[in-house]
Motif scaffolding. Sequence first.
Motif, PDB file in Angstrom:
ATOM      1  N   UNK A 101      10.938  -9.795  -3.134  1.00 11.34           N
ATOM      2  CA  UNK A 101      12.388 -10.022  -3.151  1.00 11.34           C
ATOM      3  C   UNK A 101      13.150  -9.085  -2.215  1.00 11.34           C
ATOM      4  N   UNK A 102      12.577  -7.895  -1.925  1.00  8.39           N
ATOM      5  CA  UNK A 102      13.194  -6.992  -0.949  1.00  8.39           C
ATOM      6  C   UNK A 102      12.319  -6.792   0.276  1.00  8.39           C
ATOM      7  N   UNK A 103      11.194  -7.493   0.340  1.00  7.66           N
ATOM      8  CA  UNK A 103      10.220  -7.361   1.431  1.00  7.66           C
ATOM      9  C   UNK A 103       9.794  -5.906   1.618  1.00  7.66           C
ATOM     10  N   UNK A 104       9.569  -5.200   0.509  1.00  5.16           N
ATOM     11  CA  UNK A 104       9.288  -3.773   0.539  1.00  5.16           C
ATOM     12  C   UNK A 104       7.930  -3.495   1.193  1.00  5.16           C
ATOM     13  N   UNK A 105       7.974  -2.788   2.334  1.00  4.44           N
ATOM     14  CA  UNK A 105       6.746  -2.488   3.077  1.00  4.44           C
ATOM     15  C   UNK A 105       5.866  -1.473   2.361  1.00  4.44           C
ATOM     16  N   UNK A 106       6.486  -0.490   1.727  1.00  2.09           N
ATOM     17  CA  UNK A 106       5.703   0.507   0.988  1.00  2.09           C
ATOM     18  C   UNK A 106       4.961  -0.149  -0.170  1.00  2.09           C
ATOM     19  N   UNK A 107       5.652  -0.998  -0.919  1.00  3.41           N
ATOM     20  CA  UNK A 107       5.008  -1.714  -2.023  1.00  3.41           C
ATOM     21  C   UNK A 107       3.828  -2.539  -1.521  1.00  3.41           C
ATOM     22  N   UNK A 108       4.020  -3.192  -0.389  1.00  2.55           N
ATOM     23  CA  UNK A 108       2.947  -4.013   0.194  1.00  2.55           C
ATOM     24  C   UNK A 108       1.733  -3.171   0.530  1.00  2.55           C
ATOM     25  N   UNK A 109       1.963  -2.038   1.189  1.00  2.00           N
ATOM     26  CA  UNK A 109       0.840  -1.185   1.598  1.00  2.00           C
ATOM     27  C   UNK A 109       0.095  -0.613   0.400  1.00  2.00           C
ATOM     28  N   UNK A 110       0.818  -0.267  -0.648  1.00  2.00           N
ATOM     29  CA  UNK A 110       0.165   0.233  -1.867  1.00  2.00           C
ATOM     30  C   UNK A 110      -0.716  -0.858  -2.474  1.00  2.00           C
ATOM     31  N   UNK A 111      -0.218  -2.101  -2.483  1.00  2.00           N
ATOM     32  CA  UNK A 111      -1.018  -3.213  -3.008  1.00  2.00           C
ATOM     33  C   UNK A 111      -2.248  -3.479  -2.137  1.00  2.00           C
ATOM     34  N   UNK A 112      -2.078  -3.391  -0.830  1.00  2.00           N
ATOM     35  CA  UNK A 112      -3.231  -3.578   0.072  1.00  2.00           C
ATOM     36  C   UNK A 112      -4.287  -2.509  -0.201  1.00  2.00           C
ATOM     37  N   UNK A 113      -3.850  -1.263  -0.427  1.00  2.00           N
ATOM     38  CA  UNK A 113      -4.801  -0.198  -0.748  1.00  2.00           C
ATOM     39  C   UNK A 113      -5.471  -0.436  -2.101  1.00  2.00           C
ATOM     40  N   UNK A 114      -4.707  -0.946  -3.076  1.00  2.00           N
ATOM     41  CA  UNK A 114      -5.267  -1.204  -4.406  1.00  2.00           C
ATOM     42  C   UNK A 114      -6.366  -2.265  -4.362  1.00  2.00           C
ATOM     43  N   UNK A 115      -6.116  -3.336  -3.610  1.00  2.00           N
ATOM     44  CA  UNK A 115      -7.058  -4.458  -3.578  1.00  2.00           C
ATOM     45  C   UNK A 115      -8.116  -4.288  -2.491  1.00  2.00           C
ATOM     46  N   UNK A 116      -7.698  -3.736  -1.350  1.00  2.00           N
ATOM     47  CA  UNK A 116      -8.565  -3.662  -0.181  1.00  2.00           C
ATOM     48  C   UNK A 116      -8.316  -4.846   0.734  1.00  2.00           C
ATOM     49  N   UNK A 117      -8.204  -4.577   2.018  1.00  2.00           N
ATOM     50  CA  UNK A 117      -7.909  -5.627   2.986  1.00  2.00           C
ATOM     51  C   UNK A 117      -8.996  -6.704   3.008  1.00  2.00           C
ATOM     52  N   UNK A 118     -10.242  -6.274   2.869  1.00  2.00           N
ATOM     53  CA  UNK A 118     -11.354  -7.240   2.896  1.00  2.00           C
ATOM     54  C   UNK A 118     -11.263  -8.213   1.724  1.00  2.00           C
ATOM     55  N   UNK A 119     -10.909  -7.704   0.549  1.00  2.00           N
ATOM     56  CA  UNK A 119     -10.800  -8.557  -0.637  1.00  2.00           C
ATOM     57  C   UNK A 119      -9.675  -9.572  -0.459  1.00  2.00           C
ATOM     58  N   UNK A 120      -8.550  -9.131   0.100  1.00  2.18           N
ATOM     59  CA  UNK A 120      -7.421 -10.047   0.329  1.00  2.18           C
ATOM     60  C   UNK A 120      -7.830 -11.139   1.301  1.00  2.18           C
ATOM     61  N   UNK A 121      -8.524 -10.773   2.378  1.00  2.78           N
ATOM     62  CA  UNK A 121      -8.959 -11.779   3.349  1.00  2.78           C
ATOM     63  C   UNK A 121     -10.020 -12.706   2.779  1.00  2.78           C
ATOM     64  N   UNK A 122     -10.863 -12.196   1.903  1.00  2.00           N
ATOM     65  CA  UNK A 122     -11.847 -13.071   1.235  1.00  2.00           C
ATOM     66  C   UNK A 122     -11.119 -14.122   0.403  1.00  2.00           C
ATOM     67  N   UNK A 123     -10.075 -13.691  -0.290  1.00  2.00           N
ATOM     68  CA  UNK A 123      -9.335 -14.649  -1.110  1.00  2.00           C
ATOM     69  C   UNK A 123      -8.640 -15.687  -0.233  1.00  2.00           C
ATOM     70  N   UNK A 124      -8.025 -15.243   0.857  1.00  2.00           N
ATOM     71  CA  UNK A 124      -7.372 -16.177   1.785  1.00  2.00           C
ATOM     72  C   UNK A 124      -8.380 -17.214   2.287  1.00  2.00           C
ATOM     73  N   UNK A 125      -9.564 -16.742   2.654  1.00  2.00           N
ATOM     74  CA  UNK A 125     -10.614 -17.648   3.155  1.00  2.00           C
ATOM     75  C   UNK A 125     -11.091 -18.594   2.056  1.00  2.00           C
TER      76      UNK A 125
END
Length: 262
Positions: A101-125
């Motif tokens: 809702x605020x496009x918060x970049x810090x929140x996004x980066x914390x979530x990416x660290x929590x999940x891991x970039x590879x896991x997010x891309x696996x889900x996208x795929x």
Amino acid sequence: MALDEMLRKFEKLPGKISFLYENLETGERVGYREDQPLMAASVIKLFVMASVFDQFEKRKLKQDFSLPIYKKDCVPSCGALTYLHEGICVTALDLVTLMIIFSDNTATNVLIDLLGMEEINRYIESLGFKNTRLNRKMYDVEKSAQGIQNYITASETGRLLTMMHRGELVSEAASSQMISILKNQQLCSKIPFYLQALEEEPEIAHKTGEDRGITHDVGIVYGKVPFLVCFCGNETDTPAFERIMGELSLELYKKVNGTGQK
């Protein structure tokens, strides 16, 4: 509006423009270069959100999991967390809400660290998306300078939103919760701009993206007849394209719903 009229609007703009419209009741669909990969800006956050909800569903991450945010975690620009006090505690669901809702970049980066970039891309795929990719965190100036970018297409983003609308993304409950978050979007100068003046203002579940020469807005307009619109632009005249987003969203709304002004 006729297809040729839409195309003329887009063909007058510089840069790379993609567009997708779909009537979610009739299935009527109009696309314009909707399969071309474009730099994502903050629209990639939709796919991060979907991946987080997949982790919620699998009970690998709890919505109420709480963690502190420190200045070392913070990046500039969009959002609120960067400007709040050191060590403020937020939940995983708070982070998703702020990211959207605020496009918060810090929140996004914390979530990416929590999940891991590879896991997010696996889900996208796993969703069958071939051109959508998370390659770096938000505001990673060094990687951006190296040409490392995140990518989306209007068609794959539209498919993600359609799955959400139909209750098919992660689960029916998760889809409903994600739509609810998107309806609380606070950045409303593009798709909603003219729709906000309608006598019966429709709910709009959408996500914007901005950067230098980049402007996007993608979402679902919930009138009597809901419809999807995805506007995506790279290397373009952003004010001119954003005017078209607002004007065309209003014209499409009138076409499928009919309306009056306040």
